[in-house]
Scaffold this motif. Sequence first.
Motif, PDB file in Angstrom:
ATOM      1  N   TRP A 170     -47.441 -11.312  14.471  1.00 16.10           N
ATOM      2  CA  TRP A 170     -47.654 -11.403  13.025  1.00 16.10           C
ATOM      3  C   TRP A 170     -46.782 -12.465  12.375  1.00 16.10           C
ATOM      4  O   TRP A 170     -47.107 -12.967  11.302  1.00 16.10           O
TER       5      TRP A 170
ATOM      6  N   GLN B 240     -57.005 -10.960  15.054  1.00 17.97           N
ATOM      7  CA  GLN B 240     -56.281 -11.176  13.795  1.00 17.97           C
ATOM      8  C   GLN B 240     -57.161 -11.774  12.696  1.00 17.97           C
ATOM      9  O   GLN B 240     -56.764 -11.797  11.533  1.00 17.97           O
TER      10      GLN B 240
ATOM     11  N   PRO C  49     -54.288  -7.989   8.877  1.00 16.48           N
ATOM     12  CA  PRO C  49     -53.542  -6.797   9.279  1.00 16.48           C
ATOM     13  C   PRO C  49     -54.305  -5.538   8.885  1.00 16.48           C
ATOM     14  O   PRO C  49     -55.239  -5.601   8.104  1.00 16.48           O
ATOM     15  N   THR C  50     -53.886  -4.435   9.451  1.00 20.02           N
ATOM     16  CA  THR C  50     -54.561  -3.175   9.136  1.00 20.02           C
ATOM     17  C   THR C  50     -54.427  -2.871   7.644  1.00 20.02           C
ATOM     18  O   THR C  50     -53.559  -3.401   6.969  1.00 20.02           O
TER      19      THR C  50
ATOM     20  N   GLU D 293     -50.804  -2.819  16.566  1.00 22.04           N
ATOM     21  CA  GLU D 293     -50.485  -4.007  15.764  1.00 22.04           C
ATOM     22  C   GLU D 293     -49.253  -4.743  16.273  1.00 22.04           C
ATOM     23  O   GLU D 293     -49.160  -5.952  16.135  1.00 22.04           O
TER      24      GLU D 293
END
Lengths: 314, 104
Positions: free
Chosen positions: A262, A192, A196-197, A257
Amino acid sequence: MDIEQVKERAGPREFSPKDDLPEEYRKAATRMIQFHANSEIMGAYLEKPFIRQAPSLDRKLAFSAKVQDEIGHGQLLYRAAESLGVKTRDEMLDELAEGKGKFLNCFHYPMDSWVETPMIAFFVDGAAMRRQATLKQSSWEPYAHAMDKVCFEEGFHVKHGEAILYELMTGSKKEQELTQEAFEEWWPRIIQFFGPTDDKSTHHDFSADVGLKTMTNDELRNAFLNAYVPKAEKYGLEIPDEPRIRDNGDSTYEVVEDDLDWDEFFTIAKNDYDPGKGQIDGRKQAQDAVEWVRETLDSHEQRFAGGTQPQAAD
Amino acid sequence: MIWEVFRQEQAGEYHTHCGNVHAPDREMALMFAEIQHGRRKPTNSLWVVPQKEIGEVDTEEANFGGTTDKSYRWAQSYSFEAAAEEVADSESEQVQAERQRGDD
Ligand SMILES: [Fe+2]
Ligand SMILES: [Fe+2]
């Protein structure tokens, strides 16, 4: 210069304090460099207790040199940020103390045991170095110059971290098990590190358009995985099943993900994660304790500035 | 008045010291610097700084890098193959710095 001209001219080390840059650029650069500077400082505070806990004199010396370097990186970066004319160093340090300054996710977690040290010193420093090497091409010249010195020093951090990992993974069975446990705990956080992508990251497009950064989160994560997964395996660490990482066989990876937490990541990003809050407060206490030093220096600086004026005029 | 001159060869690079000029004020110092230091060598920018504003500390007063063996501070002391290109780059810069400092 307006923002379109900035985008047109954007390139490595293209803009310096001499340029008249729009506020949008200066604010975005300040946010990015302040985050980076804060991270250096908070990382140093996280690692500082291990100077004491180091198992040998060599490790103690190397660890204290590393922590000293990281504080120095913070100082260099606050200068690079300050030169954008948006915030002063004092303001940024106060924001960090008040819990408003943001910093890297990994430095919000507590670190309790020596077996955790290579998770930072090898993997997180390695990840940071991957990113920093690309920032030598940043469009804000003072930032790129700071990266020259930071990258010069970081090679030692990563290799020292690797030496600790090697020592632990060739040590007793117990050490190996504890190191594997620490790795499993830290691995998702390390992934992480890169955020994020790309399609979920909010600031990338603008920063890339104006040349502040040159590579995307995904590209950096791929490059990191390419180099560090084989190293982890070489020392006998088992890569956890989750987060799932798909090797596309062409130096790219896909991280699933949804396997990553998250919610925790964004809680941390807002400085709302409890252990992180403790670390912010811990550093605030250190900052408060030396308030008298800053005051003394400030009044000295005023006297000194008064004293040189006639000299400068001749 | 003496002005120290710093030249930057290309945009984005460092200004490095290249000499000094004798001039009565900053404007003329810049002009002389341009003539003496900016004409032949590739130049993108010049700085002039009053010589007496420069502070100096040298090896007579300071032990740069300390007086004890600090090999633990250098990447090359750890005999592992560099994990990535940027680690290798950093190490070769450190090897070069060690050589220039004259350490063994
Ligand atoms: Fe650093
Ligand atoms: Fe580091």
